[in-house]
Design an enzyme around this catalytic site. Structure first.
Site, mmCIF file in Angstrom:
data_model
loop_
_atom_site.group_PDB
_atom_site.id
_atom_site.type_symbol
_atom_site.label_atom_id
_atom_site.label_comp_id
_atom_site.label_asym_id
_atom_site.label_seq_id
_atom_site.Cartn_x
_atom_site.Cartn_y
_atom_site.Cartn_z
ATOM 1 N N LYS A 22 0.839 -1.217 0.000
ATOM 2 C CA LYS A 22 0.000 0.000 0.000
ATOM 3 C C LYS A 22 0.861 1.249 0.000
ATOM 4 O O LYS A 22 0.624 2.194 -0.752
ATOM 5 C CB LYS A 22 -0.904 -0.010 1.245
ATOM 6 C CG LYS A 22 -1.547 1.320 1.559
ATOM 7 C CD LYS A 22 -2.461 1.242 2.752
ATOM 8 C CE LYS A 22 -1.799 1.500 4.085
ATOM 9 N NZ LYS A 22 -1.377 2.892 4.330
ATOM 10 N N CYS A 118 -5.470 12.885 12.540
ATOM 11 C CA CYS A 118 -5.386 11.435 12.465
ATOM 12 C C CYS A 118 -5.362 10.901 13.885
ATOM 13 O O CYS A 118 -4.768 11.515 14.770
ATOM 14 C CB CYS A 118 -4.097 11.095 11.728
ATOM 15 S SG CYS A 118 -3.790 9.353 11.638
ATOM 16 N N ARG A 123 0.314 14.590 12.952
ATOM 17 C CA ARG A 123 0.791 14.415 11.575
ATOM 18 C C ARG A 123 0.793 15.703 10.747
ATOM 19 O O ARG A 123 0.065 15.843 9.750
ATOM 20 C CB ARG A 123 0.001 13.306 10.880
ATOM 21 C CG ARG A 123 0.075 12.006 11.654
ATOM 22 C CD ARG A 123 -0.590 10.868 10.972
ATOM 23 N NE ARG A 123 0.261 10.226 9.987
ATOM 24 C CZ ARG A 123 -0.074 9.100 9.351
ATOM 25 N NH1 ARG A 123 -1.207 8.516 9.592
ATOM 26 N NH2 ARG A 123 0.740 8.568 8.471
ATOM 27 N N ASP A 305 4.600 0.845 12.215
ATOM 28 C CA ASP A 305 3.410 0.177 11.677
ATOM 29 C C ASP A 305 3.291 -1.282 12.126
ATOM 30 O O ASP A 305 2.302 -1.940 11.814
ATOM 31 C CB ASP A 305 3.413 0.226 10.133
ATOM 32 C CG ASP A 305 2.985 1.585 9.603
ATOM 33 O OD1 ASP A 305 2.592 2.446 10.406
ATOM 34 O OD2 ASP A 305 3.050 1.778 8.375
HETATM 35 C C1 UD1 Z 1 4.241 6.861 6.272
HETATM 36 C C2 UD1 Z 1 3.380 5.632 6.106
HETATM 37 C C3 UD1 Z 1 2.814 5.205 7.458
HETATM 38 C C4 UD1 Z 1 3.925 5.035 8.487
HETATM 39 C C5 UD1 Z 1 4.806 6.275 8.552
HETATM 40 C C6 UD1 Z 1 6.021 6.107 9.451
HETATM 41 C C7 UD1 Z 1 2.519 5.917 3.877
HETATM 42 C C8 UD1 Z 1 1.343 6.166 2.988
HETATM 43 N N1 UD1 Z 1 2.299 5.935 5.189
HETATM 44 O O1 UD1 Z 1 3.386 7.910 6.731
HETATM 45 O O2 UD1 Z 1 2.138 3.960 7.261
HETATM 46 O O3 UD1 Z 1 3.353 4.829 9.764
HETATM 47 O O4 UD1 Z 1 5.274 6.599 7.221
HETATM 48 O O5 UD1 Z 1 6.756 5.007 9.042
HETATM 49 O O6 UD1 Z 1 3.606 5.673 3.400
HETATM 50 N N2 UD1 Z 1 6.130 14.709 10.548
HETATM 51 C C9 UD1 Z 1 6.245 16.046 10.834
HETATM 52 N N3 UD1 Z 1 6.176 16.935 9.807
HETATM 53 C C10 UD1 Z 1 5.980 16.550 8.504
HETATM 54 C C11 UD1 Z 1 5.871 15.175 8.240
HETATM 55 C C12 UD1 Z 1 5.942 14.276 9.275
HETATM 56 O O7 UD1 Z 1 6.415 16.430 11.983
HETATM 57 O O8 UD1 Z 1 5.921 17.414 7.617
HETATM 58 C C13 UD1 Z 1 6.171 13.732 11.664
HETATM 59 C C14 UD1 Z 1 4.830 13.007 11.820
HETATM 60 O O9 UD1 Z 1 3.946 13.752 12.602
HETATM 61 C C15 UD1 Z 1 5.233 11.713 12.472
HETATM 62 C C16 UD1 Z 1 6.622 11.456 11.875
HETATM 63 O O10 UD1 Z 1 7.069 12.699 11.339
HETATM 64 O O11 UD1 Z 1 5.347 11.905 13.861
HETATM 65 C C17 UD1 Z 1 6.621 10.396 10.796
HETATM 66 O O12 UD1 Z 1 5.790 10.786 9.745
HETATM 67 P P1 UD1 Z 1 6.077 10.412 8.232
HETATM 68 O O13 UD1 Z 1 7.343 9.631 8.151
HETATM 69 O O14 UD1 Z 1 5.942 11.620 7.391
HETATM 70 O O15 UD1 Z 1 4.877 9.417 7.937
HETATM 71 P P2 UD1 Z 1 3.891 9.423 6.699
HETATM 72 O O16 UD1 Z 1 4.629 9.662 5.428
HETATM 73 O O17 UD1 Z 1 2.705 10.250 6.996
#
Ligand code: UD1
Length: 419
Positions: A22, A118, A123, A305
């Protein structure tokens, strides 16, 4: 709305075919926005999140055809428009924001609805926006929509304060049509990012350092259509590995064992038997799970995850284990539900202390999010009696026919439609 009704304590045995990832498929669908030509994606999982992304693509005039019987999706973004601002649709999945980089880079403009909150944490998207601003985007927000504008994106050196998966993906996609060279340092290294880079390279993008923490993208004037097979889903594989460790002996086909290292290591440490066999892995319950400590980390660390599912395994383990969740601030939503089934789990800030109990017993529980739902399935399969899991739409976001796959290996699980 549906629920799963699970009769627990059945010995499971057999093999399961793992579906396409996914978390690879979603960014790769967004990457198809970078070209007017047709892209063909194979091994696409048939999941709710993929259907939502498909609807998002159609909402911006992209032609898509999902041949679910053979898991092929065709995407042709020749007539795409830049305004992905249907707040209701875009708010359904966080991956909707992955359209920002490709649309901005291709059209010099993008209107993208802010992803919603979420249940597992706040996030934010600040890292995405900071990186896109470094590439030259002017950014404003109003009425729940982010407006991004630029004449032409220009390559830049970007350092991510945290190795965010989504930000790394958005920036690599945006950089692939920018002028000049972009370097993303402290990039996330999840295998799904490597898969996205492979797809972009097939489209003609020039990318170095794929799968490392420093990715260099030499911008191209245009990209072409490509055919690509999505990698196997390591989280689906990991979930079934834990089901094997808790309830029997399961052979998982079509996996990439190199992506499963942290899960295999922790399972072996806990006393499960894990045998790797080419692109298959066999996991066997040894009757004795010893609780261990786990800290979630960006890849190649232990995946957040898989944290709720490991908690379910430990709920019936021997001794005490501590899980430290470092990625999301609110990812212990499964704890209350597991405790309702007889588990002994306490949380303190970002830590959960799991004292193994001898038995879990079935009751009514609720899937609060995708992986918490997967954790409840593991516990329900291992518990005595009947467990009813409601709000299973969360589970169906990320697991392809999980009830069918489980029945195939001897589980007593029924999906019941409600209302
Ligand atoms: C992706 C995965 C999700 C997984 C996560 C961490 C997809 C579609 N989803 O989510 O299943 O749980 O990686 O492995 O691939 N953060 C910030 N600022 C940002 C972006 C992120 O502070 O601009 C923080 C988030 O709040 C979170 C952490 O970074 O605490 C990890 O997020 P991120 O790695 O971006 O996860 P996703 O890409 O949303």
């Amino acid at each position: 709305m549906g629920k799963y009704v699970v009769e627990g304590s059945k010995k499971l045995k057999g093999s399961v075919d793992i579906s396409g990832s996914k978390n690879s498929a979603l960014p790769i669908m967004a990457a198809a926005l970078l070209t007017e030509e047709e892209c063909v994606l194979e091994n696409m999982p048939t999941l709710r999140d993929i259907n939502i992304m498909d609807s998002i693509m159609q909402s911006i005039a992209v032609e898509t055809r999902f041949e679910k019987q053979n898991n092929i999706m065709r995407i042709k973004a020749g007539g795409a428009v830049y305004n992905a601002d249907n707040n209701e649709l875009m708010g359904k999945i966080r991956a909707s924001f992955l359209t920002a980089g490709p649309l901005l880079s291709r059209f010099g403009r993008a209107r993208i609805s802010l992803p919603g909150g979420c249940s597992i944490g706040s996030r934010p998207i600040d890292l995405h926006l900071k990186g896109l601003a470094k590439l030259g985007a002017e950014i404003s927000k109003e009425f729940g929509v982010v407006e991004l504008k630029c004449k032409k994106l220009k390559g830049a050196d970007i350092y991510l304060d945290f190795p965010s998966v989504g930000a790394t993906e958005n920036l690599i996609m945006a950089a692939s049509l920018a002028d000049g060279v972009t370097t993303v340092s402290n990039a996330a290294m999840e295998p799904e990012i490597g898969d996205l880079c492979t797809f972009l390279q097939k489209m003609g993008a020039e990318i170095y350092g794929k799968g490392t923490d420093t990715v260099r993208v030499v911008g191209s004037p245009g990209l072409k259509g490509a055919i690509h097979r999505i990698i196997p889903d390591r989280i689906e594989a990991g979930t079934f590995m834990l089901i094997g460790a808790a309830c029997g002996e399961i052979r998982l086909n079509f996996v990439r064992t190199e992506h499963l290292r942290p899960i295999v290591a922790k399972l072996r440490e806990a006393g499960a038997e894990v045998v790797e066999d080419g692109d298959a892995v066999v996991v066997k319950n040894t009757g004795c799970i010893k609780n261990t400590d786990i800290k979630t980390m960006p890849y190649p660390g232990f995946p957040t995850d898989m944290q709720p599912q490991f908690m379910s395994l430990m709920a019936l383990g021997q001794g005490t284990g501590v899980i430290n969740e470092t990625i999301f601030e609110n990812r212990f939503m499964q704890v209350n539900e597991l405790n309702r089934m007889g588990a002994d789990i306490k949380t303190e800030g970002s830590s959960a202390i799991i004292r193994g109990v001898k038995r879990l017993t079935g009751t009514n529980v609720r899937a609060t999010d995708l992986r918490a739902g997967a954790a409840l399935i593991i516990s329900a399969l291992a518990a005595e009696g009947t467990t009813e899991i409601s709000d299973i739409y969360h589970i169906e976001r990320g697991y392809c026919g999980i009830d069918e796959k489980l029945r195939h290996i001897g589980a007593d699980i029924r999906r019941v439609d409600q209302g």
